[in-house]
Design a protein around this motif. Structure first.
Motif, short mmCIF file in Angstrom:
data_model
loop_
_atom_site.label_atom_id
_atom_site.label_comp_id
_atom_site.label_asym_id
_atom_site.label_seq_id
_atom_site.Cartn_x
_atom_site.Cartn_y
_atom_site.Cartn_z
N ILE A 154 42.78 27.77 45.09
CA ILE A 154 43.51 29.04 45.03
C ILE A 154 44.62 28.90 43.99
O ILE A 154 45.43 27.96 44.07
CB ILE A 154 44.11 29.39 46.41
N SER A 155 44.69 29.83 43.06
CA SER A 155 45.74 29.78 42.04
C SER A 155 47.05 30.32 42.62
O SER A 155 47.07 31.02 43.64
CB SER A 155 45.34 30.63 40.83
N ALA A 156 48.15 30.01 41.94
CA ALA A 156 49.45 30.50 42.37
C ALA A 156 49.48 32.03 42.34
O ALA A 156 50.03 32.66 43.24
CB ALA A 156 50.56 29.93 41.48
N ASP A 157 48.85 32.64 41.32
CA ASP A 157 48.81 34.10 41.23
C ASP A 157 48.00 34.71 42.37
O ASP A 157 48.40 35.70 42.97
CB ASP A 157 48.23 34.55 39.89
N GLU A 158 46.83 34.11 42.66
CA GLU A 158 46.00 34.60 43.76
C GLU A 158 46.75 34.50 45.09
O GLU A 158 46.73 35.42 45.92
CB GLU A 158 44.70 33.78 43.82
N HIS A 159 47.44 33.39 45.29
CA HIS A 159 48.20 33.19 46.52
C HIS A 159 49.37 34.18 46.61
O HIS A 159 49.63 34.74 47.69
CB HIS A 159 48.70 31.75 46.58
N ALA A 160 50.06 34.41 45.50
CA ALA A 160 51.18 35.35 45.49
C ALA A 160 50.70 36.76 45.82
O ALA A 160 51.38 37.50 46.56
CB ALA A 160 51.88 35.33 44.13
N HIS A 161 49.55 37.13 45.31
CA HIS A 161 48.97 38.45 45.61
C HIS A 161 48.67 38.56 47.11
O HIS A 161 48.98 39.57 47.75
CB HIS A 161 47.71 38.68 44.77
N TRP A 162 48.06 37.52 47.68
CA TRP A 162 47.77 37.49 49.11
C TRP A 162 49.05 37.61 49.91
O TRP A 162 49.15 38.41 50.85
CB TRP A 162 47.02 36.19 49.45
N TRP A 163 50.06 36.82 49.57
CA TRP A 163 51.32 36.82 50.30
C TRP A 163 51.99 38.19 50.25
O TRP A 163 52.48 38.70 51.28
CB TRP A 163 52.24 35.73 49.77
#
Length: 169
Positions: free
Chosen positions: A32-41
């Motif tokens: 999981i990329s930082a951007d993907e995780h930030a979007h999820w969060w």
């Protein structure tokens, strides 16, 4: 013990989710990329049908419990999942006790705090250890279905636990 996840937990959650053992036990294996995780969060923080909790063991953050698809009309239902800081727990020889403890805490939270009537989830068919632990907690398996994720076919088995069937301490 479980507590609400905060902004300070975001990087820890991502590092745990990206541990190989957690990726292999999930529908998706990719990092999981930082951007993907930030979007999820950003999405889960404002979604009233979701909760993200941090599992604490001896006061240390050691895992994540997620509740989603929460429905608070009758019957009150929701789905859940979790993952642990597998690397650190293995180093300390605490994997199995933490696994039992986080499952107990999540089931207690579902029925005692969220006041659900039924708790749902999923397990990958090849994950026999998790399936066995789910049975220990009295989850019932449904019929598996084949899905394709990250270019591979997996069989996903739905599980559920009714309030009345819950194992009590």
């Amino acid at each position: 013990m479980l507590r609400d996840a905060t902004e300070e937990d975001v990087n820890l959650m991502l590092s745990w989710r990206n541990q190989e053992i957690n990726r292999m036990a999930s529908r998706t294996h990719h990092v999981i990329s930082a951007d993907e995780h930030a979007h999820w969060w950003a999405a889960v923080r404002v979604d009233p049908a979701r909760r993200v909790l941090i599992y604490l063991r001896d006061g240390l953050p050691c895992g994540v419990v997620t509740f989603f698809d929460l429905r608070f009309d009758a019957p009150r239902t929701g789905s859940w999942g979790f993952y642990l800081d597998a690397d650190a727990l293995a180093e300390r020889g605490e994997t199995l006790p933490a696994w039992i403890d986080v499952m107990r805490a999540a089931v207690d939270h579902a029925f005692d705090v969220l006041n659900l009537d039924r708790l749902d989830g999923e397990v990958l068919a090849h994950n026999t250890a998790v399936r066995q632990m789910n049975r220990r907690f009295r989850f019932v398996e449904g019929t598996g279905r084949a899905e394709v994720h990250d270019g591979r076919e997996i069989t996903v088995i739905p599980i559920s636990l009714d309030r009345a069937a819950r194992r009590r301490r």
